[in-house]
Design a protein around this motif. Structure first.
Motif, PDB file in Angstrom:
ATOM      1  N   GLY A  19     -71.532 -77.531 -39.590  1.00 47.58           N
ATOM      2  CA  GLY A  19     -72.437 -76.498 -39.116  1.00 47.58           C
ATOM      3  C   GLY A  19     -73.893 -76.816 -39.387  1.00 47.58           C
ATOM      4  O   GLY A  19     -74.764 -76.575 -38.537  1.00 47.58           O
ATOM      5  N   GLU A  20     -74.156 -77.360 -40.542  1.00 44.99           N
ATOM      6  CA  GLU A  20     -75.527 -77.766 -40.888  1.00 44.99           C
ATOM      7  C   GLU A  20     -76.056 -78.801 -39.900  1.00 44.99           C
ATOM      8  O   GLU A  20     -77.175 -78.675 -39.370  1.00 44.99           O
ATOM      9  CB  GLU A  20     -75.536 -78.334 -42.311  1.00 44.99           C
ATOM     10  CG  GLU A  20     -76.787 -79.069 -42.714  1.00 44.99           C
ATOM     11  CD  GLU A  20     -76.544 -80.077 -43.829  1.00 44.99           C
ATOM     12  OE1 GLU A  20     -77.360 -81.005 -43.961  1.00 44.99           O
ATOM     13  OE2 GLU A  20     -75.538 -79.942 -44.558  1.00 44.99           O
ATOM     14  N   LEU A  21     -75.247 -79.816 -39.632  1.00 44.49           N
ATOM     15  CA  LEU A  21     -75.669 -80.883 -38.723  1.00 44.49           C
ATOM     16  C   LEU A  21     -75.786 -80.377 -37.290  1.00 44.49           C
ATOM     17  O   LEU A  21     -76.738 -80.711 -36.569  1.00 44.49           O
ATOM     18  CB  LEU A  21     -74.676 -82.049 -38.794  1.00 44.49           C
ATOM     19  CG  LEU A  21     -74.541 -82.721 -40.174  1.00 44.49           C
ATOM     20  CD1 LEU A  21     -73.375 -83.702 -40.173  1.00 44.49           C
ATOM     21  CD2 LEU A  21     -75.825 -83.418 -40.577  1.00 44.49           C
ATOM     22  N   LEU A  22     -74.822 -79.544 -36.862  1.00 53.50           N
ATOM     23  CA  LEU A  22     -74.848 -79.021 -35.499  1.00 53.50           C
ATOM     24  C   LEU A  22     -76.042 -78.094 -35.285  1.00 53.50           C
ATOM     25  O   LEU A  22     -76.651 -78.094 -34.204  1.00 53.50           O
ATOM     26  CB  LEU A  22     -73.535 -78.291 -35.212  1.00 53.50           C
ATOM     27  CG  LEU A  22     -73.304 -77.835 -33.773  1.00 53.50           C
ATOM     28  CD1 LEU A  22     -73.239 -79.025 -32.823  1.00 53.50           C
ATOM     29  CD2 LEU A  22     -72.012 -77.007 -33.684  1.00 53.50           C
ATOM     30  N   THR A  24     -79.010 -78.279 -36.717  1.00 59.02           N
ATOM     31  CA  THR A  24     -80.199 -79.113 -36.547  1.00 59.02           C
ATOM     32  C   THR A  24     -80.244 -79.711 -35.149  1.00 59.02           C
ATOM     33  O   THR A  24     -81.292 -79.706 -34.481  1.00 59.02           O
ATOM     34  CB  THR A  24     -80.221 -80.236 -37.594  1.00 59.02           C
ATOM     35  OG1 THR A  24     -80.261 -79.654 -38.901  1.00 59.02           O
ATOM     36  CG2 THR A  24     -81.431 -81.131 -37.415  1.00 59.02           C
ATOM     37  N   MET A  25     -79.107 -80.206 -34.683  1.00 58.64           N
ATOM     38  CA  MET A  25     -79.043 -80.800 -33.346  1.00 58.64           C
ATOM     39  C   MET A  25     -79.362 -79.762 -32.272  1.00 58.64           C
ATOM     40  O   MET A  25     -80.168 -80.003 -31.363  1.00 58.64           O
ATOM     41  CB  MET A  25     -77.650 -81.396 -33.116  1.00 58.64           C
ATOM     42  CG  MET A  25     -77.311 -82.572 -34.024  1.00 58.64           C
ATOM     43  SD  MET A  25     -75.576 -83.092 -33.868  1.00 58.64           S
ATOM     44  CE  MET A  25     -75.597 -83.861 -32.237  1.00 58.64           C
ATOM     45  N   LEU A  26     -78.747 -78.594 -32.368  1.00 58.79           N
ATOM     46  CA  LEU A  26     -78.946 -77.554 -31.366  1.00 58.79           C
ATOM     47  C   LEU A  26     -80.405 -77.117 -31.300  1.00 58.79           C
ATOM     48  O   LEU A  26     -80.987 -77.003 -30.208  1.00 58.79           O
ATOM     49  CB  LEU A  26     -78.056 -76.351 -31.693  1.00 58.79           C
ATOM     50  CG  LEU A  26     -78.089 -75.202 -30.687  1.00 58.79           C
ATOM     51  CD1 LEU A  26     -77.290 -75.564 -29.441  1.00 58.79           C
ATOM     52  CD2 LEU A  26     -77.539 -73.916 -31.315  1.00 58.79           C
ATOM     53  N   GLY A  38     -75.167 -71.558 -26.964  1.00 57.35           N
ATOM     54  CA  GLY A  38     -73.794 -71.375 -27.402  1.00 57.35           C
ATOM     55  C   GLY A  38     -73.275 -72.603 -28.097  1.00 57.35           C
ATOM     56  O   GLY A  38     -73.827 -73.708 -27.950  1.00 57.35           O
ATOM     57  N   VAL A  39     -72.224 -72.410 -28.878  1.00 57.57           N
ATOM     58  CA  VAL A  39     -71.570 -73.514 -29.572  1.00 57.57           C
ATOM     59  C   VAL A  39     -70.062 -73.315 -29.527  1.00 57.57           C
ATOM     60  O   VAL A  39     -69.564 -72.189 -29.426  1.00 57.57           O
ATOM     61  CB  VAL A  39     -72.017 -73.639 -31.049  1.00 57.57           C
ATOM     62  CG1 VAL A  39     -73.486 -74.009 -31.147  1.00 57.57           C
ATOM     63  CG2 VAL A  39     -71.729 -72.366 -31.820  1.00 57.57           C
ATOM     64  N   ALA A 132     -78.488 -69.145 -33.744  1.00 56.52           N
ATOM     65  CA  ALA A 132     -77.843 -69.946 -34.788  1.00 56.52           C
ATOM     66  C   ALA A 132     -77.944 -69.251 -36.138  1.00 56.52           C
ATOM     67  O   ALA A 132     -76.980 -69.243 -36.927  1.00 56.52           O
ATOM     68  CB  ALA A 132     -78.468 -71.334 -34.847  1.00 56.52           C
ATOM     69  N   ASP A 133     -79.102 -68.663 -36.429  1.00 57.40           N
ATOM     70  CA  ASP A 133     -79.260 -67.929 -37.693  1.00 57.40           C
ATOM     71  C   ASP A 133     -78.350 -66.709 -37.726  1.00 57.40           C
ATOM     72  O   ASP A 133     -77.726 -66.409 -38.763  1.00 57.40           O
ATOM     73  CB  ASP A 133     -80.718 -67.501 -37.868  1.00 57.40           C
ATOM     74  CG  ASP A 133     -81.653 -68.662 -38.169  1.00 57.40           C
ATOM     75  OD1 ASP A 133     -81.157 -69.757 -38.515  1.00 57.40           O
ATOM     76  OD2 ASP A 133     -82.879 -68.483 -38.048  1.00 57.40           O
TER      77      ASP A 133
END
Length: 298
Positions: A19-22, A24-26, A38-39, A132-133
């Motif tokens: 989740g942390e990495l995703l 940042t990417m998003l 969305g994810v 995301a937050d």
């Protein structure tokens, strides 16, 4: 113009950081589209408990507790509901068809954002960072994640137009570009009994792939069929709980970059979304070729 990101983790030690990495990417892709985001998260034990089926619902018109009682009554067995932002994640020890039927009986006007084992789909209207937050995405775990930031061009800015489109069991698709003959393909799919939730051209592509897979084709064959059937300019990513595949059209005018290490495989619309991944300095990095299906399995 939209932004696509995807991360497939090979190293189990990285799964707590998915989740942390995703996130940042998003968020690096948010200036490619801030209408909605969305994810799809594969393998988070809180959002999609192991050994259970999970259905992701939006626009239910009710709260988690009321929905849970209604689904349990329709299912004839216990069901749990977790609220993550505006998405209600319904999980139960039931097969996909039974839980989907119960969810639709309990909330007939709800939007099914995704369903299957080990899959949670979260999406909504608003700025990607705020969404995301609100999802607390940085705390998610798992082995695979896919994300999308949207600049609306083909349909309304609402939850039904947001990506990912997760329309088959455990499957999802995100897309940057447009399908110029989507109306023709939609009519053919409708004649074959396929139902639609939106007017979005991406949903046509996702339903086409899901229909191909349901007929027994593998992901690579389904995507090759998409190349010959759907016209337009696009980069897309298709995933299920065990695979991760990337495809660009024959012109390849929509950007994409893939990076691969022993620990992970990732793709994004632009390299900056990959720049903070661990070990990226040692990754093999390339731009995918036109009409070549790049696929990985878990």
């Amino acid at each position: 113009m939209c932004g696509i990101v995807g991360l497939h983790l090979r190293n189990p030690e990285l799964q707590p950081r998915l989740g942390e990495l995703l996130t940042t990417m998003l968020c690096e892709m948010q200036d490619r589209g801030a209408d909605s985001a969305g994810v799809a998260v594969y393998g988070d034990p809180r959002m999609s408990p192991p050994g259970r089926t999970t259905v992701s619902l939006l626009e239910t018109g009710t709260d988690a507790a009321t929905l849970g009682d209604a689904v349990a009554a329709a299912l004839g067995g216990p069901a749990d509901v977790l609220a993550v932002g505006e998405t209600l994640l319904v999980s139960a020890e039931a097969d996909e068809d039974a839980l989907l039927t119960a969810c639709r009986a309990a909330a007939p006007d709800a939007l099914v954002a995704g369903f299957g084992a080990d899959l949670a789909v979260l999406k909504g209207v608003g700025h990607p960072r705020a969404l995301a937050d609100g999802w607390d995405l940085a705390k998610a775990q798992g082995w695979q994640g896919v994300g999308h930031t949207r600049m609306a061009t083909e349909s309304a800015v609402d939850a039904s137009g947001a990506h990912p489109y997760a329309v088959g069991p455990g499957q999802c698709m995100v897309h940057n570009g447009s399908f110029s003959n989507h109306a023709t393909v939609r009519r053919e799919l409708v004649r074959n009994g396929v139902r639609f939730d939106s007017q979005n051209d991406t949903e046509v592509g996702a339903r086409f792939v899901a229909h191909q897979l349901a007929e027994g084709r593998d992901v690579e064959t389904a995507l090759k069929e998409l190349c010959t059937t759907l016209d337009g300019f696009y980069t897309l990513l298709v995933s299920n709980r065990d695979s991760f595949a990337v495809l660009r059209d024959a012109i390849a005018c929509k950007p994409a970059v893939i990076a691969e290490t022993d620990d992970w495989v990732a793709m994004a619309s632009e390299y900056r979304a990959l720049a903070d991944l661990p070990g990226v300095e040692n990754a093999r990095i390339w731009e995918p070729e036109p009409e070549v299906v790049y696929a990985w399995t878990r």
